[in-house]
Design a protein around this motif. Structure first.
Motif: not given
Ligand code: TAP
Length: 481
Positions: A261-268, A417-424
């Motif tokens: 889980v990357f830190d740009d993710s929505d925590i909820e 994997v969870m991130s708002k950055d699609d490329a990552r």
């Protein structure tokens, strides 16, 4: 509830008359007794499957004809969905809505492979372009023969369907052994197949111990293919047994799947998927995301929310409404999971929550959902599959570190994997050494998509068209013109 073996289209007791107990894990009560197949019974089942394949009409039928039987089985399962789901909950402990979902999925699996059986008719031959013009060549697909299928207790009817449906679609005949602790719904499947008019010997179900009935299947010289889901050690035994006479094998073994889980993710949202990824089916899921890696910027708030939500999960008998976590599947499994938690804390891990029996439960294999932190790398809790409602949570700093930690496992079944950055997210998805990767979610499973592991998580793929390939041989036919 059925209690006999289904062999060659008939119900029969074990050759020595012995039975084993069916225990409801929610109450610890013995609710039934089922025939314990001997090696002699397995021999009868394999010979029936052999006859049905060698001299019966099943492999010679068109795919469309076989599809009609598969669709009738799907309809038979749906017609009794709620009743079968109830049996699954009594046998396995899972909450009824989850069991109901599994049974619907099992019916869907038979329908899906009915469609693929029909497609075999429309694509019977593949022409091969040869450089040498004196010859023409083509490839045809044919069923492997008698399939021996051995399944675990975590998704009883669904695991049976993942093996029986593609095997029958391909034209194979089957001897299936369900896990001793969850055999009730496999016998219902036999009854439904029987009502659907499936020719005798095409599907045989032998209940009983792995060390007796399972071993007799894997050792039998007239079985052509072994399909197995379960633990690594039994998977190794199956490979060794198959090596003796070069049986085809497909293995779906365990995992220790990471969720990064990357830190740009929505925590909820992250907490929601982490809970689903580890506590669905009491964490008794081969692909459970049991190692959660959280980027350090959101580690503390995410852990706080995860613990709060974990403590809110309603525990109870799966037949009660609103229950989200039932008992573990058996006494043996309960004791193994408790021992794994004790070993983790002894090795230095911290119990953020759970780890004990819930209050007010005197009977039943209940365990509070458990979050572990400070789990030492290379300790058993970090490395081994616990197969229960236990998640290890750890922080990381960089993407490279996350990928390295995620891949540092002898398993490679699934990863998320969870991130708002699609490329990552795409980059990390491709870097994972795992057969199933989820982006921004964990665990959704589709009959159409391939399922199976890298490394020690198995060999081959189930589901989708890959699942059908497990039961087909490829023949080259070349003509001199
Ligand atoms: P296994 O022992 O692997 O059991 C799976 C199946 O194999 C059962 O039907 C079992 O029969 C049968 N079996 C056992 N010994 C056999 C043998 N010598 N020859 C042929 N078949 C044999 O798994 P388990 O005891 O149920 O669970 C142990 C651990 O395995 C769990 O804690 C978990 O880590 C892992 N597991 C993984 C999965 C998945 S989906 N990957 C599923 C279940 C368990 P009986 O059980 O009837 O004796």
């Amino acid at each position: 509830m059925r209690s006999e073996l289904y062999i060659d289209g008939s119900w029969k007791t074990a050759s020595d008359g012995k039975t084993f107990e069916v225990v409801n894990p929610a109450t610890e009560e013995v609710v039934h007794h089922i025939a314990a197949a001997t090696a002699e019974d397995v021999d009868l089942a394999v010979k029936a499957a052999r006859r049905a394949f060698d001299t019966g009409g099943w492999p010679k039928m068109s795919g469309a004809e076989r599809a009609r039987y598969l669709r009738a089985i799907a309809a038979g399962i749906r017609a009794r969905q709620a009743e079968i789901a109830r049996l699954e909950t009594i046998d396995n402990g899972k909450p009824f809505p989850e069991a109901d979902w599994d049974i619907a999925d099992a019916a869907g699996c038979f329908d899906f492979y009915a469609g693929l059986a029909e497609q075999l008719d429309s694509n019977p031959e593949e022409p091969i372009a040869l450089a040498d013009g004196r010859f023409t060549s083509k490839a045809v697909r044919e069923p492997i023969g008698v399939a021996g299928a051995i399944i675990p207790w975590n998704y009883p009817l669904l695991m049976a369907s993942w093996k029986v449906a593609p095997a029958l679609a391909a034209g194979c005949t089957v001897v299936l052994k369900p896990a001793e602790v969850t055999s009730l719904t496999a016998l219902e499947l036999a009854a439904i197949a029987d009502e659907a008019g499936l020719p005798r010997g095409v599907l045989n179900i032998v209940t009983g111990a792995g060390s007796v009935a399972g071993q007799a299947i894997i050792d039998h010289g007239q079985v052509d293919k072994l399909a197995f889901t379960g633990s690594g050690p039994v998977g190794s035994k199956i490979m060794a047994a198959a090596a003796r006479d070069i049986k085809r094998i497909s293995l779906e073994l365990g995992g220790k799947s990471p969720f990064v889980v990357f830190d740009d993710s929505d925590i909820e949202k992250a907490v929601e998927w982490i809970l689903f990824g580890i506590f669905w089916n009491q964490g008794q899921v081969c692909s459970a995301t049991s190692r959660v890696l959280v980027q350090e910027g959101i580690y503390a708030p995410l852990l706080k929310r995860l613990v709060e939500e974990t403590n809110r999960i309603r525990i109870g008998n799966g037949l009660e409404e609103g229950v989200l976590l039932g008992p573990l599947g058996s006494k043996k499994q309960y004791e193994q999971v408790v021992a794994a938690i004790e070993a983790a804390t002894a090795a230095g891990a911290t119990l953020a929550c759970g780890g004990t029996r819930p209050e007010g439960f005197e009977k039943g294999y209940y365990l509070r959902p458990t979050v572990l932190t400070d789990v030492p790398l290379y300790s058993a809790a970090w490395v081994e599959e616990i197969f229960g409602p236990v998640v290890c949570v750890r922080s990381f700093k960089t993407e490279d570190e996350a990928v390295e930690l995620a891949n540092d496992s002898r398993f490679g079944l699934a990863a998320a994997v969870m991130s708002k950055d699609d490329a990552r997210a795409e980059r990390v998805a491709k870097a994972f050494r795992a057969g199933i990767v989820w982006i921004n979610c964990s665990q959704p499973t589709f009959t159409e998509a391939p399922w199976g592991g890298y490394k020690q998580s198995g060999i081959g793929r189930e589901l989708g068209r890959w699942g059908l390939d497990n039961y087909l041989e490829t023949k080259q036919i070349t003509k001199y013109v």
